[in-house]
Design a protein around this motif. Structure first.
Motif, PDB file in Angstrom:
ATOM      1  N   GLU A 190      55.665  37.585  39.950  1.00  0.00           N
ATOM      2  CA  GLU A 190      57.028  36.969  39.662  1.00  0.00           C
ATOM      3  C   GLU A 190      57.648  37.283  41.348  1.00  0.00           C
ATOM      4  O   GLU A 190      57.234  38.316  41.814  1.00  0.00           O
ATOM      5  N   SER A 191      58.467  36.656  41.508  1.00  0.00           N
ATOM      6  CA  SER A 191      59.554  37.003  42.700  1.00  0.00           C
ATOM      7  C   SER A 191      60.607  38.198  42.189  1.00  0.00           C
ATOM      8  O   SER A 191      61.035  37.927  41.434  1.00  0.00           O
TER       9      SER A 191
ATOM     10  N   LEU B  44      56.270  33.251  38.515  1.00  0.00           N
ATOM     11  CA  LEU B  44      55.709  32.325  39.429  1.00  0.00           C
ATOM     12  C   LEU B  44      54.438  31.767  38.829  1.00  0.00           C
ATOM     13  O   LEU B  44      54.162  30.706  38.909  1.00  0.00           O
ATOM     14  N   ASP B  45      53.739  32.891  38.238  1.00  0.00           N
ATOM     15  CA  ASP B  45      52.595  32.308  37.441  1.00  0.00           C
ATOM     16  C   ASP B  45      52.106  33.573  36.470  1.00  0.00           C
ATOM     17  O   ASP B  45      52.698  34.736  36.408  1.00  0.00           O
ATOM     18  N   TYR B  46      51.280  33.228  35.440  1.00  0.00           N
ATOM     19  CA  TYR B  46      50.773  34.009  34.479  1.00  0.00           C
ATOM     20  C   TYR B  46      49.300  33.835  34.325  1.00  0.00           C
ATOM     21  O   TYR B  46      48.773  32.787  34.622  1.00  0.00           O
ATOM     22  N   ARG B  47      48.878  34.932  34.131  1.00  0.00           N
ATOM     23  CA  ARG B  47      47.154  34.931  33.668  1.00  0.00           C
ATOM     24  C   ARG B  47      46.954  35.496  32.558  1.00  0.00           C
ATOM     25  O   ARG B  47      47.299  36.619  32.379  1.00  0.00           O
TER      26      ARG B  47
ATOM     27  N   GLY C 281      60.086  38.671  47.855  1.00  0.00           N
ATOM     28  CA  GLY C 281      59.034  39.343  47.822  1.00  0.00           C
ATOM     29  C   GLY C 281      58.290  38.926  46.501  1.00  0.00           C
ATOM     30  O   GLY C 281      59.005  38.328  45.792  1.00  0.00           O
ATOM     31  N   ASP C 282      57.307  39.227  46.123  1.00  0.00           N
ATOM     32  CA  ASP C 282      56.571  39.193  44.661  1.00  0.00           C
ATOM     33  C   ASP C 282      55.892  40.553  44.381  1.00  0.00           C
ATOM     34  O   ASP C 282      55.529  41.221  44.908  1.00  0.00           O
ATOM     35  N   ARG C 283      55.907  40.445  43.028  1.00  0.00           N
ATOM     36  CA  ARG C 283      55.125  41.664  42.284  1.00  0.00           C
ATOM     37  C   ARG C 283      54.362  41.131  41.361  1.00  0.00           C
ATOM     38  O   ARG C 283      54.652  39.951  40.851  1.00  0.00           O
ATOM     39  N   THR C 284      53.402  41.883  40.841  1.00  0.00           N
ATOM     40  CA  THR C 284      52.554  41.732  39.819  1.00  0.00           C
ATOM     41  C   THR C 284      52.758  42.825  38.759  1.00  0.00           C
ATOM     42  O   THR C 284      52.797  44.080  39.123  1.00  0.00           O
ATOM     43  N   ARG C 285      52.815  42.535  37.383  1.00  0.00           N
ATOM     44  CA  ARG C 285      53.144  43.289  36.506  1.00  0.00           C
ATOM     45  C   ARG C 285      52.062  42.749  35.275  1.00  0.00           C
ATOM     46  O   ARG C 285      51.910  41.567  35.000  1.00  0.00           O
TER      47      ARG C 285
END
Length: 174
Positions: free
Chosen positions: A135-136, A117-120, A146-150
């Motif tokens: 990401e989804s 979905l996006d990156y930082r 849903g979404d998660r952050t890794r």
């Protein structure tokens, strides 16, 4: 009687704080765009040139780039992260890549990091960039998205001659 009630309700709503001023201050100052100086509209000083659409099919891919982040501190390497729009935007859709410039004749050496979905960018230094990926994810049992952050560490060797790396590693991180 009804016009009086309507007028009273309208005045009451107008007096409510919409929160615009308080939300405006919620954005950190570093992320607020710089104010644009007011400039008078330009006046034509010659005939207009008419342009036609470009026919180069490679420009279709170039137009798909929606995010570009040059990486700094990479010594002689020119490196960048970029994302191209594509796929189903409900399930990610930012095809994220890391690219290194090789030469004018060879162009860029490109590595696909994933579809997110996006990156930082959390940090960067020679041969490394730390990323947070959002990401989804789909729950197979319910079909709900849903979404998660890794977080990941993306690494590559820095060659003494400044050549682009032959491979890149992606390591899960905390």
């Amino acid at each position: 009687m009804k016009p009086l009630l309507f007028l009273t309700a309208l005045v009451g709503l107008a007096a409510c704080d919409t929160g615009v001023e308080t939300r405006k201050d919620a954005v950190p100052p570093a992320e607020q765009p710089a104010p644009v100086a007011a400039v008078a509209p330009l006046a034509a000083s010659g005939p207009a040139a008419t342009l036609t659409p470009e026919a180069d099919p490679a420009l279709q891919q170039a137009a798909g780039v929606v995010r570009l982040d040059p990486l700094t501190g990479q010594g002689p390497l020119a490196a960048k992260l970029f994302g191209m729009a594509g796929g189903d935007p409900a399930m990610n859709g930012l095809h994220t890549h890391l690219a290194f410039f090789q030469s004018p004749a060879e162009g860029w050496r490109v590595f696909r990091l994933g579809d997110v979905l996006d990156y930082r960018i959390l940090s960067q230094r020679a041969g490394r960039v730390d990323l947070e990926l959002r990401e989804s994810v789909m729950d197979e049992a319910t079909g709900q998205i849903g979404d998660r952050t890794r977080r990941v560490i993306v690494g590559w060797p820095i060659a003494a001659d400044g050549s682009a790396p032959a491979e890149v590693t992606v390591t899960p991180a905390q």
